[in-house]
Write a protein that holds these residues in place. Structure first.
Motif, PDB file in Angstrom:
ATOM      1  N   ALA A 107      29.548  18.088  14.003  1.00 28.03           N
ATOM      2  CA  ALA A 107      29.822  18.581  15.352  1.00 28.03           C
ATOM      3  C   ALA A 107      29.769  17.414  16.333  1.00 28.03           C
ATOM      4  N   PRO A 108      30.834  17.197  17.094  1.00 29.91           N
ATOM      5  CA  PRO A 108      30.812  16.107  18.085  1.00 29.91           C
ATOM      6  C   PRO A 108      29.941  16.468  19.275  1.00 29.91           C
ATOM      7  N   VAL A 109      29.470  15.457  19.962  1.00 34.90           N
ATOM      8  CA  VAL A 109      28.639  15.648  21.160  1.00 34.90           C
ATOM      9  C   VAL A 109      29.228  14.809  22.294  1.00 34.90           C
ATOM     10  N   VAL A 110      28.940  15.227  23.496  1.00 34.39           N
ATOM     11  CA  VAL A 110      29.392  14.516  24.689  1.00 34.39           C
ATOM     12  C   VAL A 110      28.177  13.920  25.383  1.00 34.39           C
ATOM     13  N   ARG A 111      28.249  12.622  25.667  1.00 31.57           N
ATOM     14  CA  ARG A 111      27.152  11.927  26.337  1.00 31.57           C
ATOM     15  C   ARG A 111      27.690  11.169  27.539  1.00 31.57           C
ATOM     16  N   ASP A 112      26.738  10.690  28.340  1.00 32.29           N
ATOM     17  CA  ASP A 112      27.134   9.985  29.563  1.00 32.29           C
ATOM     18  C   ASP A 112      27.737   8.619  29.259  1.00 32.29           C
ATOM     19  N   HIS A 113      27.266   7.980  28.199  1.00 34.49           N
ATOM     20  CA  HIS A 113      27.780   6.652  27.835  1.00 34.49           C
ATOM     21  C   HIS A 113      27.688   6.501  26.319  1.00 34.49           C
ATOM     22  N   CYS A 114      28.385   5.540  25.810  1.00 34.69           N
ATOM     23  CA  CYS A 114      28.386   5.301  24.369  1.00 34.69           C
ATOM     24  C   CYS A 114      27.082   4.646  23.944  1.00 34.69           C
ATOM     25  N   PRO A 115      26.442   5.145  22.877  1.00 30.38           N
ATOM     26  CA  PRO A 115      25.181   4.534  22.415  1.00 30.38           C
ATOM     27  C   PRO A 115      25.446   3.168  21.785  1.00 30.38           C
ATOM     28  N   PHE A 144      31.544  11.553  22.191  1.00 32.22           N
ATOM     29  CA  PHE A 144      32.594  11.428  23.191  1.00 32.22           C
ATOM     30  C   PHE A 144      31.930  11.240  24.554  1.00 32.22           C
ATOM     31  N   THR A 145      32.679  10.632  25.462  1.00 34.72           N
ATOM     32  CA  THR A 145      32.266  10.556  26.866  1.00 34.72           C
ATOM     33  C   THR A 145      33.442  11.004  27.726  1.00 34.72           C
ATOM     34  N   ALA A 146      33.129  11.632  28.824  1.00 35.98           N
ATOM     35  CA  ALA A 146      34.174  12.134  29.704  1.00 35.98           C
ATOM     36  C   ALA A 146      34.715  11.014  30.573  1.00 35.98           C
ATOM     37  N   ASN A 147      35.977  11.174  30.954  1.00 36.25           N
ATOM     38  CA  ASN A 147      36.613  10.248  31.896  1.00 36.25           C
ATOM     39  C   ASN A 147      36.461  10.828  33.288  1.00 36.25           C
ATOM     40  N   THR A 148      35.746  10.117  34.141  1.00 36.10           N
ATOM     41  CA  THR A 148      35.460  10.626  35.490  1.00 36.10           C
ATOM     42  C   THR A 148      36.663  10.547  36.404  1.00 36.10           C
ATOM     43  N   GLN A 149      37.755   9.949  35.955  1.00 39.40           N
ATOM     44  CA  GLN A 149      38.937   9.804  36.787  1.00 39.40           C
ATOM     45  C   GLN A 149      40.073  10.742  36.381  1.00 39.40           C
ATOM     46  N   SER A 150      39.924  11.422  35.249  1.00 40.60           N
ATOM     47  CA  SER A 150      41.017  12.267  34.762  1.00 40.60           C
ATOM     48  C   SER A 150      40.451  13.440  33.989  1.00 40.60           C
ATOM     49  N   CYS A 151      41.116  14.592  34.117  1.00 38.78           N
ATOM     50  CA  CYS A 151      40.698  15.770  33.362  1.00 38.78           C
ATOM     51  C   CYS A 151      41.256  15.761  31.948  1.00 38.78           C
ATOM     52  N   THR A 152      42.368  15.063  31.739  1.00 37.03           N
ATOM     53  CA  THR A 152      43.006  15.058  30.421  1.00 37.03           C
ATOM     54  C   THR A 152      42.549  13.900  29.543  1.00 37.03           C
ATOM     55  N   SER A 153      41.887  12.924  30.102  1.00 38.43           N
ATOM     56  CA  SER A 153      41.460  11.757  29.334  1.00 38.43           C
ATOM     57  C   SER A 153      39.977  11.853  28.997  1.00 38.43           C
ATOM     58  N   TYR A 154      39.618  11.205  27.920  1.00 35.11           N
ATOM     59  CA  TYR A 154      38.221  11.100  27.510  1.00 35.11           C
ATOM     60  C   TYR A 154      38.086   9.865  26.626  1.00 35.11           C
ATOM     61  N   TYR A 155      36.862   9.573  26.196  1.00 30.87           N
ATOM     62  CA  TYR A 155      36.613   8.375  25.412  1.00 30.87           C
ATOM     63  C   TYR A 155      35.927   8.743  24.086  1.00 30.87           C
ATOM     64  N   LEU A 156      36.313   8.031  23.067  1.00 28.97           N
ATOM     65  CA  LEU A 156      35.675   8.143  21.753  1.00 28.97           C
ATOM     66  C   LEU A 156      34.828   6.904  21.534  1.00 28.97           C
ATOM     67  N   CYS A 157      33.549   7.107  21.238  1.00 34.08           N
ATOM     68  CA  CYS A 157      32.626   5.989  21.038  1.00 34.08           C
ATOM     69  C   CYS A 157      32.731   5.489  19.602  1.00 34.08           C
ATOM     70  N   TYR A 158      32.976   4.177  19.489  1.00 36.96           N
ATOM     71  CA  TYR A 158      33.097   3.559  18.173  1.00 36.96           C
ATOM     72  C   TYR A 158      32.404   2.210  18.222  1.00 36.96           C
ATOM     73  N   HIS A 159      31.270   2.125  17.503  1.00 42.19           N
ATOM     74  CA  HIS A 159      30.461   0.892  17.471  1.00 42.19           C
ATOM     75  C   HIS A 159      30.118   0.422  18.884  1.00 42.19           C
ATOM     76  N   GLY A 160      29.715   1.360  19.730  1.00 41.25           N
ATOM     77  CA  GLY A 160      29.288   1.017  21.086  1.00 41.25           C
ATOM     78  C   GLY A 160      30.413   0.830  22.073  1.00 41.25           C
ATOM     79  N   GLN A 161      31.672   0.900  21.640  1.00 42.75           N
ATOM     80  CA  GLN A 161      32.815   0.717  22.513  1.00 42.75           C
ATOM     81  C   GLN A 161      33.485   2.056  22.806  1.00 42.75           C
ATOM     82  N   ALA A 162      33.979   2.209  24.040  1.00 43.65           N
ATOM     83  CA  ALA A 162      34.657   3.436  24.453  1.00 43.65           C
ATOM     84  C   ALA A 162      36.159   3.265  24.246  1.00 43.65           C
ATOM     85  N   ILE A 163      36.725   4.077  23.352  1.00 40.54           N
ATOM     86  CA  ILE A 163      38.153   4.038  23.064  1.00 40.54           C
ATOM     87  C   ILE A 163      38.839   5.155  23.840  1.00 40.54           C
TER      88      ILE A 163
END
Length: 276
Positions: free
Chosen positions: A146-154, A164-183
């Motif tokens: 189950a994926p989780v949404v956090r404020d920033h990538c661990p 995942f992390t939300a994109n504060t500038q867009s409703c359709t965009s979001y970020y996938l955390c991979y090795h500490g980087q937001a994709i």
């Protein structure tokens, strides 16, 4: 007188030689249709062999404990002798090849008949087959993470968690955390990213406030709090253009008038939000 004795002696020797040649040239049934100067098996004894050469044919025997295999003498245990078996009328080669096959077939058919009690005890096989099926089904089952949404990538990635992390500038965009980087990722078909389910969902279910023309905007010069449109125990925190999702403590909710977290049963929640 001496000449007569010599003549008589020669006559006797000639007669003996002829008689010996005639007696030695026995007729063997085994030599019929056999090329000359060929050794064949004897029909009378497996230890005996016959040399076929017309009038010069003769029979002989192998040493004790040996049989003739068609080419040479060998130990009896290494040579199949049909004469050793009783009840065989035809010791020829075709019978030898057929006789071992016929007893094997009834043995295979008789075996399951005599093993009926073994069939009744095949209850031990049923759990084996079921355990194999269980293993197969368990290995084929997909591993659900189950994926989780956090404020920033661990910084330290958990292989058993998708973040995942939300994109504060867009409703359709979001970020996938991979090795500490937001994709950067984007929902298709005009769907919005749902921070509660970590999936792309219909806009009416997400109720994203960023793209609403009349909603409070998290602008670069704004530092403010906004209520969550779906859950009373969540709220938005805007700091210099970055909008993040925050959660009140357990049994607390966001009060839109006090603009803080209070006891859930006392909080005045946003219209349409649920008290969970």
């Amino acid at each position: 007188m001496d000449n007569n004795i010599k003549k008589m002696t020669l006559i006797i020797l000639l007669w003996l030689s002829l008689s010996l040649r005639i007696t030695s040239a026995d007729i063997f049934e085994e030599c019929e249709n056999v090329p000359k100067e060929t050794f064949v098996k004897s029909l009378q004894s497996c230890q005996m062999y016959i040399y076929c050469d017309d009038n010069d044919s003769y029979s002989a025997e192998c040493d004790e404990g040996q049989y003739f295999d068609g080419d040479a003498c060998d130990d009896a245990e290494n040579v199949y002798c049909p004469l050793d078996e009783s009840g065989e009328a035809d010791p020829g080669d075709p019978v030898e090849s057929e006789e071992p096959e016929y007893p094997e077939e009834p043995e295979e058919t008789v075996a399951p008949v005599t093993s009926k009690p073994i069939i009744t005890t095949t209850t031990t096989q049923s759990p084996q087959t079921t355990t194999k099926n269980e293993i197969i089904t368990s290995t084929l089952e997909p591993i659900a993470i189950a994926p989780v949404v956090r404020d920033h990538c661990p910084t330290v990635e958990d292989p058993n968690t998708i973040v995942f992390t939300a994109n504060t500038q867009s409703c359709t965009s979001y970020y996938l955390c991979y090795h500490g980087q937001a994709i950067d990722m984007r929902c298709t078909d005009n769907l919005h990213f749902n921070i509660h389910t970590a999936k792309c969902d219909f806009p009416e279910k997400v109720q994203c406030m960023i793209d609403r023309p009349n909603a409070n905007k998290c602008l670069p010069h704004v530092t403010d709090f906004f209520p969550h449109p779906q859950k009373c125990n969540y709220f938005y925190y805007c700091i210099k253009g970055f909008l993040t999702v925050q959660q009140c403590p357990f049994y607390y909710g966001w009060d839109i008038e006090r603009r803080s977290c209070v006891l859930l049963d006392q909080a005045k929640c946003f219209v349409g939000s649920k008290r969970t």
